[in-house]
Scaffold this active site. Sequence first.
Site, PDB file in Angstrom:
ATOM      1  N   ARG A  19      29.729  50.908  13.190  1.00  0.00           N
ATOM      2  CA  ARG A  19      29.885  49.526  12.740  1.00  0.00           C
ATOM      3  C   ARG A  19      29.932  49.414  11.218  1.00  0.00           C
ATOM      4  O   ARG A  19      29.436  48.467  10.629  1.00  0.00           O
ATOM      5  CB  ARG A  19      28.755  48.645  13.307  1.00  0.00           C
ATOM      6  N   TRP A  21      32.386  48.746   9.405  1.00  0.00           N
ATOM      7  CA  TRP A  21      33.223  47.599   9.029  1.00  0.00           C
ATOM      8  C   TRP A  21      32.349  46.341   8.910  1.00  0.00           C
ATOM      9  O   TRP A  21      32.406  45.598   7.938  1.00  0.00           O
ATOM     10  CB  TRP A  21      34.292  47.428  10.110  1.00  0.00           C
ATOM     11  N   LYS A  22      31.529  46.154   9.933  1.00  0.00           N
ATOM     12  CA  LYS A  22      30.614  45.007   9.938  1.00  0.00           C
ATOM     13  C   LYS A  22      29.669  45.060   8.731  1.00  0.00           C
ATOM     14  O   LYS A  22      29.456  44.077   8.029  1.00  0.00           O
ATOM     15  CB  LYS A  22      29.808  45.051  11.240  1.00  0.00           C
ATOM     16  N   GLU A 491      11.274  31.589  26.732  1.00  0.00           N
ATOM     17  CA  GLU A 491      12.109  32.817  26.736  1.00  0.00           C
ATOM     18  C   GLU A 491      11.799  33.787  25.594  1.00  0.00           C
ATOM     19  O   GLU A 491      12.690  34.517  25.143  1.00  0.00           O
ATOM     20  CB  GLU A 491      13.609  32.449  26.737  1.00  0.00           C
ATOM     21  N   ARG A 522      30.467  39.671  13.839  1.00  0.00           N
ATOM     22  CA  ARG A 522      29.534  39.693  14.964  1.00  0.00           C
ATOM     23  C   ARG A 522      30.034  40.603  16.081  1.00  0.00           C
ATOM     24  O   ARG A 522      31.141  40.456  16.589  1.00  0.00           O
ATOM     25  CB  ARG A 522      29.305  38.285  15.489  1.00  0.00           C
ATOM     26  N   GLU A 612      34.610  30.904  31.237  1.00  0.00           N
ATOM     27  CA  GLU A 612      35.289  32.023  30.579  1.00  0.00           C
ATOM     28  C   GLU A 612      36.010  32.943  31.554  1.00  0.00           C
ATOM     29  O   GLU A 612      36.946  33.623  31.176  1.00  0.00           O
ATOM     30  CB  GLU A 612      34.265  32.902  29.862  1.00  0.00           C
ATOM     31  N   HIS A 648      22.879  25.192  33.607  1.00  0.00           N
ATOM     32  CA  HIS A 648      23.297  24.821  32.258  1.00  0.00           C
ATOM     33  C   HIS A 648      24.608  25.523  31.937  1.00  0.00           C
ATOM     34  O   HIS A 648      24.817  26.668  32.298  1.00  0.00           O
ATOM     35  CB  HIS A 648      22.224  25.235  31.245  1.00  0.00           C
ATOM     36  N   HIS A 701      23.613  23.938  17.057  1.00  0.00           N
ATOM     37  CA  HIS A 701      24.203  24.987  16.216  1.00  0.00           C
ATOM     38  C   HIS A 701      23.997  24.717  14.735  1.00  0.00           C
ATOM     39  O   HIS A 701      24.333  25.541  13.905  1.00  0.00           O
ATOM     40  CB  HIS A 701      25.689  25.134  16.534  1.00  0.00           C
TER      41      HIS A 701
HETATM   42  N1  GLN Z   1      18.493  29.206  28.823  1.00  0.00           N
HETATM   43  C1  GLN Z   1      19.268  29.748  27.773  1.00  0.00           C
HETATM   44  C2  GLN Z   1      18.663  29.404  26.429  1.00  0.00           C
HETATM   45  O1  GLN Z   1      18.150  28.349  26.281  1.00  0.00           O
HETATM   46  C3  GLN Z   1      20.697  29.277  27.819  1.00  0.00           C
HETATM   47  C4  GLN Z   1      21.539  29.927  26.763  1.00  0.00           C
HETATM   48  C5  GLN Z   1      23.006  29.611  26.830  1.00  0.00           C
HETATM   49  O2  GLN Z   1      23.397  28.607  27.340  1.00  0.00           O
HETATM   50  N2  GLN Z   1      23.835  30.471  26.295  1.00  0.00           N
HETATM   51  O3  GLN Z   1      18.728  30.148  25.489  1.00  0.00           O
HETATM   52 ZN    ZN Z   2      24.219  26.768  26.262  1.00  0.00          ZN
END
Ligand code: GLN
Ligand code: ZN
Length: 766
Positions: A19, A21-22, A491, A522, A612, A648, A701
């Site tokens: 990596r 390049w990165k 998490e 990335r 996707e 989700h 984000h």
């Molecule tokens: N449960 C995951 C989180 O909150 C969902 C992540 C996602 O949607 N890519 O990180």
């Molecule tokens: Zn998400």
Amino acid sequence: MKHKVTVSNLGYPRIGKNREWKKTLEAFWSGRLNEESFRAEMASIQLAHLHTQQEAGIDLIPVNDFTFYDHMLDMAVMFGIVPERYEYNGGEVDLDLYFAMARGNAKATACEMTKWFNTNYHYIVPEIGELQPNLTVNKLLAAYRFAKSEAGIDGKPVIIGLYTFLKLSKGFPSSDIATIAERFLPVYVQLLRELEEEGVSWVQIDEPAIVTGLDVEDLSLLEVIYKTIADSVPGLKIMLQTYFEAAEPLESLLRLPVHGLGLDFVHDGGANLESIARIGWPENKWLGAGIVDGRNIWRSDLDAKLKLVERLNVHVGLDCLILQPSCSLLHVPVTVQGEDKLKAVVKNALAFAEEKLAELSLIGLAIGGDRAAIESPLQDSREALSVFRSLPERGRQDVAEQVRSLADLPDRRSLPFAERVKVQQQKWQLPLLPTTTIGSFPQTPEVRQARLKWRKGVWNQERYDGFIRQQIADAITFQENLGLDVLVHGEFERTDMVEFFGEKLDGYLFTRNGWVQSYGSRCVKPPVIYADVAFIEPMTVKESVYAQSLTKLPVKGMLTGPVTILNWSFVRDDLSREEVANQIALALRHEVQALESAGIEMIQVDEPAIREGLPLKAGDHEHYLNWAVKSFRIATNLVKDTTQVHTHMCYSEFNDMIASISAMDADVISIETSRSHGELIVSFEEREYDKGIGLGVYDIHSPRIPAVEEMSASIDRALRALKPEQFWINPDCGLKTRGWEETEGALRNMVEAASIVREKTRAVKI
Ligand code: GLN
Ligand code: ZN
């Protein structure tokens, strides 16, 4: 090594063996490298890639596949397509401006980035609008000269076709595409003419947009473009390159005035060969035969490849055949060398970019008649594959039986949603407009360091578990203090939502260096499904149960869904994707059961990647969506009526899928919408959706803390399309990339916005 049949490559991974390049890019961005050293470093990486391909015996080596960020951005910049907000004044685009377009700067936001067809690579979307193209620099010419002077290589310049470039750009109504093409054609031709004058032989023009389907207008636009090119640069040999799917209708494509047509014989479902067999191949047209998989990491079955080439030879003839990977090798890691932690039998079954080029070269020798030279490597390859294929973990009876027994499992929840929702309301007694989050809380450096210490053995299991428990306890207190209604454990124990499960399931392996570029610098290292996937023991119960023990409020169990696990892994290619998804679904079904038996009765199964996986051709969507939905239901439909299943998803282009999403039959779905709120809500106004739904009310984000009024306005807007009884309030994705401070600020405002709207809604009802 001299082949009698030409062997070509379509593109080489940019990131480098380690990596580099990165690292070079990031060093430049952070100011640790000045421009001169940056350019020198990049040139040496580029040169190393050329040498590798030369040594592998590739006859046609691509140039201009290398980039400082992205090939679509390169093309926009070459044509001076720079949006106004960057205050560009013409001329060659310097590095500051180039990277500002990719990443934004203090004055202007970055250009949009989106997925490159059905891969996990993301490109920068050109914004054309009223801009007039002009040739600011000829990057292809520079790359060609570089390869020639530095490595003595007569390279094959690669460029995106004008058709694909415009199809993927934005800023004009799609019906204007032909007019815009006219605007671009003279500049495009000028670029090619400079290559012709330089004495370039082959040019590879990538037109992957062709495989998504062509209507009459598309075809006539292609005719205009390629006729103009043929008339203007008769001295160049044009290879019109398609990939990722079958190129249809082949009859029409074969009539385009180009010297060669490149086809993907790996990801076309057999359709390309069928078309050739049916309509034949015109004399004097070259076939770029994509025979080695450029999208997956497995060693080729050389005997099968040789057979394929023999069949092609019948129609095309060796004189006009070019052997190549199915697409650019951008989508696979660089080399298997160094994967010393893998069992030899597994390592020997892998082929990354370098190994794929060696395979092509070998096939080239064999086809040219030099069977003797290849007998021993061919034998080695056969052996490697046969040992790998007969690994017992790839043909487990128990897994096969479970998959077979799927037909006997109920394919839905025991009560339909309309009735379930009543018993669930009774059980959970949630307030109107319940507030929740998507699952993860900030993964601080402290969390990451703890994990590293544990992985390295500096911390033992007990110490690490204790640390995670403390994080969970803090997160529960944090959420209770904010006044959220449905909690999550945070998490903290997970690095990545697929890797975490892969490490705990049978059938997975992890490479040391199997990185591929996702966007810009990335890179991701997808886990590998090499054998049958199966449940071993509970994966998430410990953390969820602990979190639930700390509070009276419901804590959602948190799993990644089968389709997402599949789409974000490299997958074995001897089974259909549907079959592998079913194996994963069955394993998750065990986990769902384990959670429920342990008293976790709200369970979220994330499917951010379901969209996707949509096939490129619209005609194949239904089949995919059917099995994708089915696998989600296998994973979740065994729960009690009162258990609430959440899901989700991470995108907002939802309109064409609402029926499938509803068919997943989750009680509550949360989706990422804060960046396109209006559009999505319109789609709910037009279609019925009866289940619980949380349209993200703020964008995670960005570190920005949205004001209460902003979020309450967005809730109000949603409530014009959705009933308050079905609406949930949540951010639009997980919070793991955020810091605690902004998370607290944003969630506090979100809870307040919810309570304001709640009061208003109640008042109206009374
Ligand atoms: N449960 C995951 C989180 O909150 C969902 C992540 C996602 O949607 N890519 O990180
Ligand atoms: Zn998400």
